[in-house]
Every structure is written in C-alpha cells, then in structure tokens.
Design an enzyme around this catalytic site. Structure first.
Site, short mmCIF file in Angstrom:
data_model
loop_
_atom_site.label_atom_id
_atom_site.label_comp_id
_atom_site.label_asym_id
_atom_site.label_seq_id
_atom_site.Cartn_x
_atom_site.Cartn_y
_atom_site.Cartn_z
CE LYS A 7 -0.14 2.13 3.36
NZ LYS A 7 0.00 2.77 4.66
CG ASP A 130 -2.66 2.02 6.95
OD1 ASP A 130 -3.39 3.01 6.77
OD2 ASP A 130 -1.42 2.08 6.97
#
Ligand code: C5P
Length: 281
Positions: A7, A130
C-alpha cells in the site's frame, strides 16, 4: 493464491488529533504489483506458516494480524494459512495490514461467509487503521483515521521504485513527533488522464509524516536524496515510513534506479514495481 500488494500513500496529510487519540488523515492510496502472497486451505485447526525474504522478522503467534483477522471473522473455523513475506515488516507500506486484509478476503471465500466488502472493511477497521483500505486493493481516497475509504477511478500506469533502509520507525512515535500539518481540507481529486497529471497533482501535496520520521531515522533523508538523484519524477516516504518510493518515467528507468540503489546500498531493500489498473483484477 491471494495477493497482498504493498500500500502506497502517494500523499498523506494530517489534521487534528481526535478525541480517540488518532489523527484525522487524508491520503491518496495506491497498490503495487509487488506484494506478499498468502494461501488458504481447509483444515481442522487454524495454523500459519511463514516463509519469504522477510519471514524471519515475524511471529506466527496469536498477535500476528493474520491470526487476529481469522479470529475476528464471524464463524471462525480451521484453516491452513501460508504467508510468503516479500515486503519489509513495519515499514509504511501496509505489509501487515495488507496481509490482514488478504486474510479477511481469503477466509471469507474459504469459509463461504459471503461477507460483502463494507462488512470486511468494518471488521478490518477494528484490526488497524490501514486495514480497510487494503480490502479492495484499488486506488482509494482515505479519510478519518484511515477507516473512511472512497474508491477512485483507476490511476494511470506509473513505474515506481520502493526503497527501505532497514530501520524501523514505530507509527505512534512518528505521529508523536509531528510538528507541521497540512490539514485535511482537500476535495476528492479529479480523474487523472495521464501519468503526468497525477505527478503534477502529487507535487502540490506531501507526506506530513516525512519530517518527523526523518528526525527519528535520519537515513530516510538519505534514501529520499538517493531516489531523487536517480531522476525520479517524485521521491516521497509512504505512511509513517521508513519505506520511500520514487515515481519514474517508465519501467526501464525504475529498474535502472533500483539496480543503482542495490549496488550503492546493498543493505537497503529496493524493488522496481508499478501502480496500474491491471493489477487489481
Ligand atoms: O491503527 P494503527 O495501529 O496503525 O496506529 C498506530 C498508532 O499510530 C496509533 O496508536 C496512534 O498513536 C497513531 N495513529 C494516529 N492517527 C492515525 C493512525 C495512527 O495518531 N490516523
């Protein structure tokens, strides 16, 4: 095989600290072709085996986010889970969160739970800021403490180099050392027709966590300087660090930069990859 792509926070702006102790954020998040790999097989008990270049840095015990994800699903059963850890651990590219999200997706399928994406994102939010953004692995606009995600149109294909200098910077410590914040007032970005539009947009943004992370680990400044010196269109840290990324004109340039970094700094981890629409499907 279920992929857990890295990510990347293409930018990350921080706002006020909220009553719950977390900071408000705004971030444009993309996912790379590079990532960890997981597999899930039916079994009577829940087990996790870990291999891969960064596997040694991880415990497969109850604290592992993969085991916690398995236990957070309704109707937890047995499964034989294998993780190939290709990404550096605790390094700002969501490795643990991506593995956690991949587990929610993989076991949702294996156990036939039929949970829809929003339900998986809600369970993920309880496991880490996240995790929700890593459920779909598509480009997203991230807000709140990270749990409010809006899917964006596919981003233009962009070559990228990821570099990690092998130092750990704990997320909470980086937020604690934060001095300057750009705030969270940006509107949703326009669709980007070309890679150059996206790069121009990103140049007006920043990662607010870069300055405090550089104070905690000054080598991050060396990494960013080195990436920039390879001709990167943009060099920036992802998340709370210490992994940094460089955007490059094309894959050949990115490969050349990654090779130069590996030659000059054999102890740094570096890989050429890309963000593109094609990897999400
Ligand atoms: O949720 P996660 O485990 O990633 O957060 C680690 C730490 O980072 C939190 O305990 C908090 O100190 C800080 N943090 C924050 N604001 C966020 C996300 C994380 O202050 N939006």
């Amino acid at each position: 095989m279920v992929r857990a792509p890295a990510k990347i926070n293409l930018f990350l702006h921080v706002g006020d600290k909220r009553a719950d102790g977390f900071h408000a954020l705004q971030s444009l998040v993309a996912f790379t072709a590079a990532g960890d790999e997981l597999s899930f097989a039916a079994d009577d008990t829940l087990t996790l085996a870990i291999d891969g270049p960064f596997g040694a840095g991880l415990s497969a015990g109850r604290d592992n986010l993969i085991i916690r994800a398995a236990k957070a699903l309704p109707g937890t059963a047995g499964a034989k889970i294998a993780l190939t850890k290709n990404l550096p651990v605790a390094s700002g590219i969501g490795g643990g969160s991506a593995d956690c999200a991949a587990t929610l997706r993989g076991l949702n399928a294996l156990w036939g739970l039929k949970l829809a994406t929003p339900a998986l994102q809600e369970i993920g939010a309880g496991l880490g800021s996240d995790v929700p953004v890593c459920i779909t692995c598509r480009p997203q606009w991230m807000e709140g403490r990270g749990e409010i995600v809006t899917e964006l149109p596919a981003l233009p294909d962009l070559a990228m180099v990821l570099v990690n200098p092998g130092v750990g910077v704990p997320t909470g410590k980086v937020f604690g050392a934060l001095k300057e914040r750009r705030g969270v007032g940006l509107p949703l970005p326009p669709p980007f027709a070309a890679a150059s539009d996206l790069v121009a947009y990103l140049k007006d943004t920043a990662n607010d966590l870069e300055a405090p992370a550089r104070v905690i680990a000054p080598v991050i400044g060396d990494v960013l300087d080195f990436i920039a010196a390879q001709g990167a269109l943009l060099a920036r840290m992802s998340g709370s660090g210490a992994t940094c990324f460089g955007l490059f004109q094309n894959g050949t340039e990115a490969e050349r930069a990654a090779a130069a970094i590996r030659a000059a700094h054999p102890r740094w981890w570096s890989v050429a990859t890309r963000i593109s629409a094609a990897i999400y499907d």
